[in-house]
Design a protein around this motif. Structure first.
Motif, PDB file in Angstrom:
ATOM      1  N   ILE A 191       2.045   6.980  -4.117  1.00 59.80           N
ATOM      2  CA  ILE A 191       2.281   5.644  -4.686  1.00 59.80           C
ATOM      3  C   ILE A 191       1.471   4.581  -3.929  1.00 59.80           C
ATOM      4  O   ILE A 191       0.855   3.698  -4.543  1.00 59.80           O
ATOM      5  CB  ILE A 191       3.792   5.314  -4.687  1.00 59.80           C
ATOM      6  CG1 ILE A 191       4.509   6.272  -5.635  1.00 59.80           C
ATOM      7  CG2 ILE A 191       4.037   3.869  -5.121  1.00 59.80           C
ATOM      8  CD1 ILE A 191       6.005   6.235  -5.546  1.00 59.80           C
ATOM      9  N   ILE A 192       1.428   4.690  -2.602  1.00 61.92           N
ATOM     10  CA  ILE A 192       0.631   3.717  -1.834  1.00 61.92           C
ATOM     11  C   ILE A 192      -0.853   3.853  -2.220  1.00 61.92           C
ATOM     12  O   ILE A 192      -1.550   2.862  -2.436  1.00 61.92           O
ATOM     13  CB  ILE A 192       0.827   3.918  -0.308  1.00 61.92           C
ATOM     14  CG1 ILE A 192       2.281   3.647   0.075  1.00 61.92           C
ATOM     15  CG2 ILE A 192      -0.100   2.990   0.482  1.00 61.92           C
ATOM     16  CD1 ILE A 192       2.633   3.970   1.516  1.00 61.92           C
ATOM     17  N   SER A 195      -1.475   2.335  -5.524  1.00 65.60           N
ATOM     18  CA  SER A 195      -1.414   0.865  -5.417  1.00 65.60           C
ATOM     19  C   SER A 195      -2.738   0.324  -4.872  1.00 65.60           C
ATOM     20  O   SER A 195      -3.265  -0.676  -5.379  1.00 65.60           O
ATOM     21  CB  SER A 195      -0.288   0.428  -4.479  1.00 65.60           C
ATOM     22  OG  SER A 195       0.899   1.086  -4.792  1.00 65.60           O
ATOM     23  N   PHE A 199      -5.422  -2.048  -6.799  1.00 64.67           N
ATOM     24  CA  PHE A 199      -5.861  -3.299  -6.176  1.00 64.67           C
ATOM     25  C   PHE A 199      -7.394  -3.341  -6.071  1.00 64.67           C
ATOM     26  O   PHE A 199      -8.029  -4.350  -6.391  1.00 64.67           O
ATOM     27  CB  PHE A 199      -5.206  -3.408  -4.792  1.00 64.67           C
ATOM     28  CG  PHE A 199      -5.628  -4.599  -4.002  1.00 64.67           C
ATOM     29  CD1 PHE A 199      -5.338  -5.881  -4.452  1.00 64.67           C
ATOM     30  CD2 PHE A 199      -6.316  -4.467  -2.801  1.00 64.67           C
ATOM     31  CE1 PHE A 199      -5.729  -7.001  -3.730  1.00 64.67           C
ATOM     32  CE2 PHE A 199      -6.709  -5.569  -2.077  1.00 64.67           C
ATOM     33  CZ  PHE A 199      -6.412  -6.836  -2.543  1.00 64.67           C
ATOM     34  N   THR A 265      -2.677  -6.779   2.722  1.00 66.41           N
ATOM     35  CA  THR A 265      -2.225  -6.243   1.434  1.00 66.41           C
ATOM     36  C   THR A 265      -1.713  -4.814   1.627  1.00 66.41           C
ATOM     37  O   THR A 265      -0.700  -4.425   1.039  1.00 66.41           O
ATOM     38  CB  THR A 265      -3.387  -6.290   0.415  1.00 66.41           C
ATOM     39  OG1 THR A 265      -3.906  -7.609   0.410  1.00 66.41           O
ATOM     40  CG2 THR A 265      -2.921  -5.938  -0.975  1.00 66.41           C
ATOM     41  N   PHE A 269       2.055  -3.067   0.759  1.00 66.32           N
ATOM     42  CA  PHE A 269       2.373  -1.800   0.095  1.00 66.32           C
ATOM     43  C   PHE A 269       3.272  -0.917   0.967  1.00 66.32           C
ATOM     44  O   PHE A 269       3.851   0.046   0.492  1.00 66.32           O
ATOM     45  CB  PHE A 269       1.092  -1.028  -0.266  1.00 66.32           C
ATOM     46  CG  PHE A 269       0.236  -1.726  -1.296  1.00 66.32           C
ATOM     47  CD1 PHE A 269       0.810  -2.397  -2.360  1.00 66.32           C
ATOM     48  CD2 PHE A 269      -1.144  -1.722  -1.191  1.00 66.32           C
ATOM     49  CE1 PHE A 269       0.022  -3.049  -3.310  1.00 66.32           C
ATOM     50  CE2 PHE A 269      -1.941  -2.365  -2.132  1.00 66.32           C
ATOM     51  CZ  PHE A 269      -1.349  -3.028  -3.187  1.00 66.32           C
ATOM     52  N   ILE A 375       7.829   1.987  -5.724  1.00 69.48           N
ATOM     53  CA  ILE A 375       7.088   1.382  -6.842  1.00 69.48           C
ATOM     54  C   ILE A 375       7.514  -0.084  -7.013  1.00 69.48           C
ATOM     55  O   ILE A 375       6.683  -0.975  -7.208  1.00 69.48           O
ATOM     56  CB  ILE A 375       7.334   2.173  -8.150  1.00 69.48           C
ATOM     57  CG1 ILE A 375       6.758   3.571  -8.011  1.00 69.48           C
ATOM     58  CG2 ILE A 375       6.716   1.473  -9.352  1.00 69.48           C
ATOM     59  CD1 ILE A 375       7.080   4.516  -9.158  1.00 69.48           C
ATOM     60  N   THR A 378       5.738  -2.106  -4.586  1.00 68.09           N
ATOM     61  CA  THR A 378       4.344  -2.342  -4.987  1.00 68.09           C
ATOM     62  C   THR A 378       4.277  -3.523  -5.950  1.00 68.09           C
ATOM     63  O   THR A 378       3.399  -4.381  -5.845  1.00 68.09           O
ATOM     64  CB  THR A 378       3.769  -1.078  -5.657  1.00 68.09           C
ATOM     65  OG1 THR A 378       3.543  -0.102  -4.658  1.00 68.09           O
ATOM     66  CG2 THR A 378       2.449  -1.364  -6.350  1.00 68.09           C
ATOM     67  N   CYS A 379       5.250  -3.591  -6.896  1.00 72.57           N
ATOM     68  CA  CYS A 379       5.268  -4.710  -7.849  1.00 72.57           C
ATOM     69  C   CYS A 379       5.440  -6.021  -7.087  1.00 72.57           C
ATOM     70  O   CYS A 379       4.741  -7.008  -7.353  1.00 72.57           O
ATOM     71  CB  CYS A 379       6.404  -4.545  -8.860  1.00 72.57           C
ATOM     72  SG  CYS A 379       6.222  -3.063  -9.843  1.00 72.57           S
ATOM     73  N   PHE A 382       2.180  -6.984  -5.432  1.00 75.23           N
ATOM     74  CA  PHE A 382       1.206  -7.596  -6.350  1.00 75.23           C
ATOM     75  C   PHE A 382       1.623  -9.020  -6.717  1.00 75.23           C
ATOM     76  O   PHE A 382       0.775  -9.901  -6.874  1.00 75.23           O
ATOM     77  CB  PHE A 382       1.037  -6.738  -7.610  1.00 75.23           C
ATOM     78  CG  PHE A 382       0.024  -5.641  -7.411  1.00 75.23           C
ATOM     79  CD1 PHE A 382      -1.337  -5.942  -7.363  1.00 75.23           C
ATOM     80  CD2 PHE A 382       0.413  -4.329  -7.248  1.00 75.23           C
ATOM     81  CE1 PHE A 382      -2.285  -4.941  -7.165  1.00 75.23           C
ATOM     82  CE2 PHE A 382      -0.533  -3.324  -7.043  1.00 75.23           C
ATOM     83  CZ  PHE A 382      -1.882  -3.629  -7.004  1.00 75.23           C
TER      84      PHE A 382
END
Ligand code: UD1
Ligand code: MG
Length: 403
Positions: A191-192, A195, A199, A265, A269, A375, A378-379, A382
């Motif tokens: 997932i990272i 992400s 990005f 950033t 994450f 997840i 992550t949202c 962002f």
């Protein structure tokens, strides 16, 4: 553009090769004594450990194979050799390679904690040197509301290098301590990685095109080999990934964050890992006793996992321990019972916290819950990075300095 297409094709091969090698080499690991017992299962069969060394090696080999293709192409296309980018890639490879070695040594020898902290710091030195030579930008942009006190930017000089070294140490260890249930280490890393790739793709159109292109060249083969590993490590695990995988992953994320200037950033994450680390601090620094394993406790009757526990004896309990326990209890962050001799409380990991808040659940459900949380973070990352950043930063300046 072509180099990315070639890299994606190479990564597809890397996926197939990793999948095949994991399947074929498992017995070699067991014969060499590299195996573990799944603590959340009834069966006590031997499961090969440190399989992350296979995915890590294929990941490095893919990038090594790409070097003559990618750099040869740019030599033919542009007529000059991109020395700076080549040095960056070599430094990145060297740091990741060192962590592969350290992780494997840890899986075989069970190293002490002090080495786990010291060695990533040393492994990050080539990165820092390349950063010094190629960029040497040690400036932080101050958010708009604070500019009246500090000005537009602050140059923190040498401290920036300490920050980057610490980032490497944090990333390498953070994944390893949010671990112990099937598929969690690899799942969170996938997932990272996704992400970061998302990005990078968004930022490819910006003026930091080169840096994000560089990051993609590392993340795509990493993702391919890690997905192959996930296939075997997902519940019920046929292989364990070992510290090798956790260290290689952490260093890979730190490398792209540092060399492509988006370390903050990357930290966004890592939100679940940061929460897990902060929550774990009392046990990591032995303010509260820390057993060898903090993973949840399996109950064979119900086939469910419950939070595992640790005991703090009341006799001679240090003042700091009392204060920490009081704070965590008042924040409702621990589930504890007391008797006349001691206090029994859950091991302080995010995994156990989920179990005390949501109740016992099956292993696969617990892994999925934690991955959904990853997840969700992550949202949030962002959201902070895009819509909200414009409230705090003048984005033109921001993009020029830090991402
Ligand atoms: C870290 C954690 C430890 C956790 C362990 C689980 C800290 C300070 N250390 O230690 O609390 O218990 O990771 O990986 O937080 N295992 C399973 N199922 C899995 C994965 C692992 O049962 O899905 C067990 C196996 O017995 C395996 C062992 O964990 O052999 C691997 O543990 P290891 O990586 O050596 O633990 P540490 O990284 O030292
Ligand atoms: Mg481990």
């Amino acid at each position: 553009m072509w180099s990315l297409v070639i890299l994606i094709l190479l990564s597809l091969f890397a996926y197939i090769l990793t999948d095949e090698l994991i399947y074929k080499l498992q017995s070699l690991f067991i014969n060499a004594g590299l195996f573990g017992i799944d603590l959340c299962k009834v069966s006590k069969e031997k499961i090969p450990e440190a399989i992350g060394v296979i995915s890590g090696c294929v990941f490095l080999i893919t990038i090594l194979l790409f070097i003559p293709i990618g750099f040869g192409y740019s030599l033919m296309d542009r007529g000059n050799f991109p020395h700076h980018e080549f040095a960056e890639l070599l430094a990145a490879l060297l740091s990741i390679c060192c962590m592969l070695l350290l992780g494997f040594a840890d899986d075989v020898l069970n190293l002490k904690w002090r080495y786990k902290l010291l060695l990533p710091t040393i492994a990050s030195l080539p990165l820092l040197v390349v950063y010094y030579v190629n960029f040497n930008s040690t400036t932080f942009i101050i958010p708009i509301p604070l500019r009246q006190f500090f000005g537009i930017s602050v140059n923190i000089g040498f401290l920036y290098y300490i920050y980057m070294g610490m980032l490497a140490v944090f990333c390498t260890n953070a994944i390893n301590i949010l671990a112990g249930i099937n598929g969690l280490e690899v799942g969170q890393s996938v997932i990272i990685a996704l992400s970061i790739i998302l990005f990078n793709i968004i930022e490819l159109r910006g003026d930091q095109y080169k840096a994000h292109n560089f990051s993609l060249h590392i993340m795509i083969p990493y993702l391919a080999t890690t997905l192959a590993l996930l296939k075997h490590n997902w519940y019920p695990s046929k292989v364990f990934v070992g510290d090798t995988f956790c260290y290689v992953s952490g260093m890979t994320f730190a490398v792209v964050g540092i060399l492509s200037h988006f370390s903050k950033t990357v930290l966004l994450f890592f939100l679940p890992q940061i929460i897990n680390f902060l929550y774990s601090v009392p046990q990591l620094f032995h303010i509260v006793p820390c057993p060898r394993h903090r993973l949840p406790k399996y109950s064979a009757e119900t086939d469910l996992l419950r939070a595992s526990r640790t005991v703090v004896l009341k006799k001679d309990m240090p003042l700091l321990t009392k204060v920490v326990l009081r704070i965590f209890t008042s924040l409702k962050l621990v589930d504890k019972v007391e008797d006349k001799d001691g206090v029994i409380l859950n091991n302080m990991t995010l995994i156990n916290l989920v179990l005390i808040k949501l109740g016992p659940m099956s292993e696969v459900q617990l892994t999925k819950t934690l991955l959904v949380f990853q997840i969700f973070c992550t949202c949030i990352a962002f959201l902070i990075r895009y819509p909200m950043a414009s409230y705090f930063y003048d984005l033109n300046i921001y993009n020029n300095f830090v991402s």
